[in-house]
Write a protein that holds these residues in place. Structure first.
Motif, PDB file in Angstrom:
ATOM      1  N   HIS A 244      18.977  35.759  27.338  1.00 17.35           N
ATOM      2  CA  HIS A 244      18.749  34.580  28.172  1.00 17.35           C
ATOM      3  C   HIS A 244      17.256  34.362  28.379  1.00 17.35           C
ATOM      4  O   HIS A 244      16.555  35.240  28.868  1.00 17.35           O
ATOM      5  CB  HIS A 244      19.435  34.747  29.529  1.00 17.35           C
ATOM      6  N   LEU A 245      16.780  33.194  27.973  1.00 21.21           N
ATOM      7  CA  LEU A 245      15.400  32.799  28.197  1.00 21.21           C
ATOM      8  C   LEU A 245      15.385  31.378  28.742  1.00 21.21           C
ATOM      9  O   LEU A 245      16.141  30.527  28.286  1.00 21.21           O
ATOM     10  CB  LEU A 245      14.590  32.846  26.898  1.00 21.21           C
ATOM     11  N   GLU A 246      14.520  31.117  29.698  1.00 18.55           N
ATOM     12  CA  GLU A 246      14.391  29.783  30.266  1.00 18.55           C
ATOM     13  C   GLU A 246      13.210  29.073  29.614  1.00 18.55           C
ATOM     14  O   GLU A 246      12.134  29.653  29.470  1.00 18.55           O
ATOM     15  CB  GLU A 246      14.180  29.868  31.781  1.00 18.55           C
ATOM     16  N   GLY A 247      13.412  27.847  29.211  1.00 16.67           N
ATOM     17  CA  GLY A 247      12.326  27.073  28.624  1.00 16.67           C
ATOM     18  C   GLY A 247      12.864  25.911  27.813  1.00 16.67           C
ATOM     19  O   GLY A 247      14.007  25.933  27.354  1.00 16.67           O
ATOM     20  N   LYS A 248      12.041  24.897  27.641  1.00 21.49           N
ATOM     21  CA  LYS A 248      12.458  23.725  26.886  1.00 21.49           C
ATOM     22  C   LYS A 248      12.782  24.101  25.451  1.00 21.49           C
ATOM     23  O   LYS A 248      12.036  24.817  24.797  1.00 21.49           O
ATOM     24  CB  LYS A 248      11.352  22.669  26.910  1.00 21.49           C
ATOM     25  N   GLY A 249      13.917  23.602  24.991  1.00 25.61           N
ATOM     26  CA  GLY A 249      14.324  23.850  23.616  1.00 25.61           C
ATOM     27  C   GLY A 249      14.952  25.207  23.387  1.00 25.61           C
ATOM     28  O   GLY A 249      15.245  25.575  22.251  1.00 25.61           O
ATOM     29  N   LEU A 250      15.182  25.957  24.468  1.00 23.64           N
ATOM     30  CA  LEU A 250      15.765  27.293  24.337  1.00 23.64           C
ATOM     31  C   LEU A 250      17.196  27.308  24.863  1.00 23.64           C
ATOM     32  O   LEU A 250      17.515  26.671  25.868  1.00 23.64           O
ATOM     33  CB  LEU A 250      14.940  28.325  25.110  1.00 23.64           C
ATOM     34  N   GLY A 251      18.056  28.056  24.186  1.00 24.08           N
ATOM     35  CA  GLY A 251      19.440  28.196  24.609  1.00 24.08           C
ATOM     36  C   GLY A 251      19.946  29.593  24.325  1.00 24.08           C
ATOM     37  O   GLY A 251      19.310  30.360  23.600  1.00 24.08           O
ATOM     38  N   CYS A 252      21.066  29.919  24.904  1.00 31.48           N
ATOM     39  CA  CYS A 252      21.674  31.233  24.693  1.00 31.48           C
ATOM     40  C   CYS A 252      23.183  31.082  24.612  1.00 31.48           C
ATOM     41  O   CYS A 252      23.778  30.283  25.334  1.00 31.48           O
ATOM     42  CB  CYS A 252      21.309  32.188  25.832  1.00 31.48           C
ATOM     43  N   VAL A 253      23.793  31.854  23.727  1.00 32.09           N
ATOM     44  CA  VAL A 253      25.246  31.939  23.654  1.00 32.09           C
ATOM     45  C   VAL A 253      25.636  33.403  23.796  1.00 32.09           C
ATOM     46  O   VAL A 253      25.091  34.273  23.101  1.00 32.09           O
ATOM     47  CB  VAL A 253      25.788  31.371  22.328  1.00 32.09           C
ATOM     48  N   SER A 254      26.548  33.680  24.692  1.00 34.82           N
ATOM     49  CA  SER A 254      27.003  35.052  24.915  1.00 34.82           C
ATOM     50  C   SER A 254      28.286  35.008  25.731  1.00 34.82           C
ATOM     51  O   SER A 254      28.748  33.946  26.134  1.00 34.82           O
ATOM     52  CB  SER A 254      25.946  35.855  25.686  1.00 34.82           C
ATOM     53  N   ILE A 255      28.857  36.173  25.960  1.00 33.67           N
ATOM     54  CA  ILE A 255      29.868  36.291  26.999  1.00 33.67           C
ATOM     55  C   ILE A 255      29.127  36.647  28.279  1.00 33.67           C
ATOM     56  O   ILE A 255      27.913  36.880  28.257  1.00 33.67           O
ATOM     57  CB  ILE A 255      30.928  37.364  26.667  1.00 33.67           C
ATOM     58  N   ASP A 256      29.827  36.699  29.387  1.00 30.09           N
ATOM     59  CA  ASP A 256      29.218  37.159  30.634  1.00 30.09           C
ATOM     60  C   ASP A 256      29.233  38.687  30.597  1.00 30.09           C
ATOM     61  O   ASP A 256      30.164  39.337  31.083  1.00 30.09           O
ATOM     62  CB  ASP A 256      30.001  36.631  31.842  1.00 30.09           C
ATOM     63  N   ASN A 257      28.207  39.251  29.971  1.00 27.76           N
ATOM     64  CA  ASN A 257      28.161  40.699  29.768  1.00 27.76           C
ATOM     65  C   ASN A 257      28.134  41.468  31.074  1.00 27.76           C
ATOM     66  O   ASN A 257      28.685  42.559  31.172  1.00 27.76           O
ATOM     67  CB  ASN A 257      26.935  41.061  28.922  1.00 27.76           C
ATOM     68  N   TYR A 258      27.489  40.899  32.078  1.00 27.17           N
ATOM     69  CA  TYR A 258      27.402  41.573  33.373  1.00 27.17           C
ATOM     70  C   TYR A 258      28.791  41.704  33.994  1.00 27.17           C
ATOM     71  O   TYR A 258      29.194  42.793  34.433  1.00 27.17           O
ATOM     72  CB  TYR A 258      26.465  40.799  34.291  1.00 27.17           C
ATOM     73  N   ALA A 259      29.531  40.599  34.024  1.00 22.89           N
ATOM     74  CA  ALA A 259      30.874  40.624  34.606  1.00 22.89           C
ATOM     75  C   ALA A 259      31.803  41.510  33.792  1.00 22.89           C
ATOM     76  O   ALA A 259      32.633  42.246  34.351  1.00 22.89           O
ATOM     77  CB  ALA A 259      31.433  39.203  34.690  1.00 22.89           C
ATOM     78  N   ALA A 260      31.677  41.464  32.472  1.00 17.10           N
ATOM     79  CA  ALA A 260      32.564  42.240  31.602  1.00 17.10           C
ATOM     80  C   ALA A 260      32.346  43.738  31.770  1.00 17.10           C
ATOM     81  O   ALA A 260      33.308  44.515  31.857  1.00 17.10           O
ATOM     82  CB  ALA A 260      32.352  41.825  30.144  1.00 17.10           C
ATOM     83  N   ALA A 261      31.091  44.156  31.810  1.00 12.28           N
ATOM     84  CA  ALA A 261      30.791  45.581  31.964  1.00 12.28           C
ATOM     85  C   ALA A 261      31.256  46.089  33.321  1.00 12.28           C
ATOM     86  O   ALA A 261      31.740  47.225  33.453  1.00 12.28           O
ATOM     87  CB  ALA A 261      29.302  45.827  31.779  1.00 12.28           C
ATOM     88  N   LYS A 262      31.116  45.256  34.340  1.00 13.07           N
ATOM     89  CA  LYS A 262      31.575  45.659  35.679  1.00 13.07           C
ATOM     90  C   LYS A 262      33.100  45.803  35.707  1.00 13.07           C
ATOM     91  O   LYS A 262      33.645  46.745  36.285  1.00 13.07           O
ATOM     92  CB  LYS A 262      31.123  44.638  36.723  1.00 13.07           C
ATOM     93  N   GLU A 263      33.788  44.872  35.052  1.00  9.29           N
ATOM     94  CA  GLU A 263      35.254  44.935  34.991  1.00  9.29           C
ATOM     95  C   GLU A 263      35.717  46.184  34.252  1.00  9.29           C
ATOM     96  O   GLU A 263      36.698  46.840  34.643  1.00  9.29           O
ATOM     97  CB  GLU A 263      35.800  43.686  34.311  1.00  9.29           C
ATOM     98  N   LEU A 264      35.018  46.531  33.186  1.00  9.53           N
ATOM     99  CA  LEU A 264      35.371  47.717  32.403  1.00  9.53           C
ATOM    100  C   LEU A 264      35.158  48.996  33.217  1.00  9.53           C
ATOM    101  O   LEU A 264      35.991  49.916  33.187  1.00  9.53           O
ATOM    102  CB  LEU A 264      34.523  47.758  31.131  1.00  9.53           C
ATOM    103  N   THR A 265      34.056  49.036  33.945  1.00  8.12           N
ATOM    104  CA  THR A 265      33.772  50.196  34.794  1.00  8.12           C
ATOM    105  C   THR A 265      34.809  50.316  35.907  1.00  8.12           C
ATOM    106  O   THR A 265      35.306  51.414  36.208  1.00  8.12           O
ATOM    107  CB  THR A 265      32.366  50.081  35.414  1.00  8.12           C
TER     108      THR A 265
END
Length: 339
Positions: A153-174
């Motif tokens: 994840h980076l903030e800035g013009k012309g920048l984007g990100c594709v992912s799952i919600d890794n934070y939520a997923a790792a917490k659910e797994l734990t």
């Protein structure tokens, strides 16, 4: 010194993305703006690696996917293949081409990101495998070239990100391990400087904190998202401590989980009778593992599709910034027992 696309954009009074689209024949650039950009480039001595006739041609966007660290992957997770399939699915539906390029940290030092794109006549890119200490990562913030990152994840013009919600997923797994009464857990992490690993590890620590527990430093092994590294480190650990210290392994990738599974069995132990184990990614190879691995499934093919779609949007409007989250789900197998 070499003149950069940024200098051309500044002199012409337009954005870097507008210069890129002008040199790549986009029809949304007015003739007057194109002429100003070309004149600015001439005055500065800037020559892009692009055929002159493309300045007036109505061509489809020329986009690229840049994969870093391709040679470091053993390919068992099929990540790049699945990602490419999703990307191709979108490009096929929308009648434009995308080209694959490979790089690594060393090559990034030799050739800046924007220069790489211009030399290959690229209007925008999808970047996969980039880590937080890579040269391209630091250049992207002010690069001005449309770009979609996978799992960063980076903030800035012309920048984007594709992912799952890794934070939520790792917490659910734990939490899944906690719900099965496991408290003595060994965390198997990936590359320390990989953004996706940083996010997942932080989430695991938070899950421990929310359950009034502490994850000690000696209960964290960094195994570089590598099966063999995980095998060697866990084998050494089990030969020294056996079953006296922990009850479960929380692996932040399925590839590392495969190495841990081999280590457990080669040391004479069973899953889940002696040790429980969970993975992350839901790679196809794990469907052949016995017992079936409990893991977080992420749709990598869909991530590829969404990354191509988002890049298309960013190229057409390089002032926007957007993150896209693809749904994930926890797949329950038979690799965890309740204590």
């Amino acid at each position: 010194m070499n003149v950069t696309i940024r200098e051309v954009a500044k002199k012409a009074g337009v954005s870097v993305g507008t210069v890129s689209r002008a040199f790549n024949g986009y029809s949304d650039i007015s003739p007057e703006t194109k002429e100003r950009i070309v004149e600015s480039a001439k005055l500065l001595g800037y020559t892009p690696n692009v055929n002159a006739r493309s300045l007036s041609a109505k061509v489809a966007p020329n986009m690229g996917i840049i994969v870093s660290g391709l040679m470091e992957s053993d390919g068992k997770d099929n990540f790049f293949l699945l990602l490419l399939q999703g990307i191709y699915r979108y490009t096929l539906q929308n009648d434009f081409e995308i080209t694959l390029y490979a790089t690594d940290s060393k090559n990034q030092n030799q050739k800046p990101y924007t220069k790489f794109c211009m030399e290959h006549n690229i209007s925008g890119t999808i970047l996969s495998g980039i880590t937080t200490n890579d040269p391209y990562f630091h250049e992207l913030v002010n690069g001005g070239m449309p770009c979609v990152l996978i799992d960063i994840h980076l903030e800035g013009k012309g920048l984007g990100c594709v992912s799952i919600d890794n934070y939520a997923a790792a917490k659910e797994l734990t939490q899944y391990l906690f719900d099965h009464n496991h408290r003595d857990i060994m965390l198997i992490g990936g590359k320390k400087n990989a953004a996706v690993n940083i996010e997942r590890v932080a989430s695991v620590y938070q899950a421990f904190h929310e359950n009034q527990l502490e994850l000690q430093k000696n209960r964290v092994m960094y195994c570089d998202f590598n099966e063999e590294v995980a095998y060697q480190k866990v084998s050494k650990y089990l030969k020294k401590y056996g079953k006296s210290q922990i009850t479960a392994f929380l692996c932040l990738s399925d590839i590392m989980a495969l190495g841990v599974i081999r280590a457990i069995r080669d040391c004479g132990y069973s899953i889940p009778e002696d040790f429980s184990i969970v993975g992350f990614d839901g790679i196809p190879l794990c469907s052949y593992v016995t017992p079936k691995l409990t893991t977080i499934y992420q749709d990598i093919n869909e991530m590829g599709y969404q990354s191509a779609k988002l890049l298309h949007e960013l190229v057409m409007d390089d002032t926007m910034s957007k993150n896209v989250y693809v749904p994930y789900k926890l797949i329950e197998g038979e690799s965890v027992r309740t204590l």
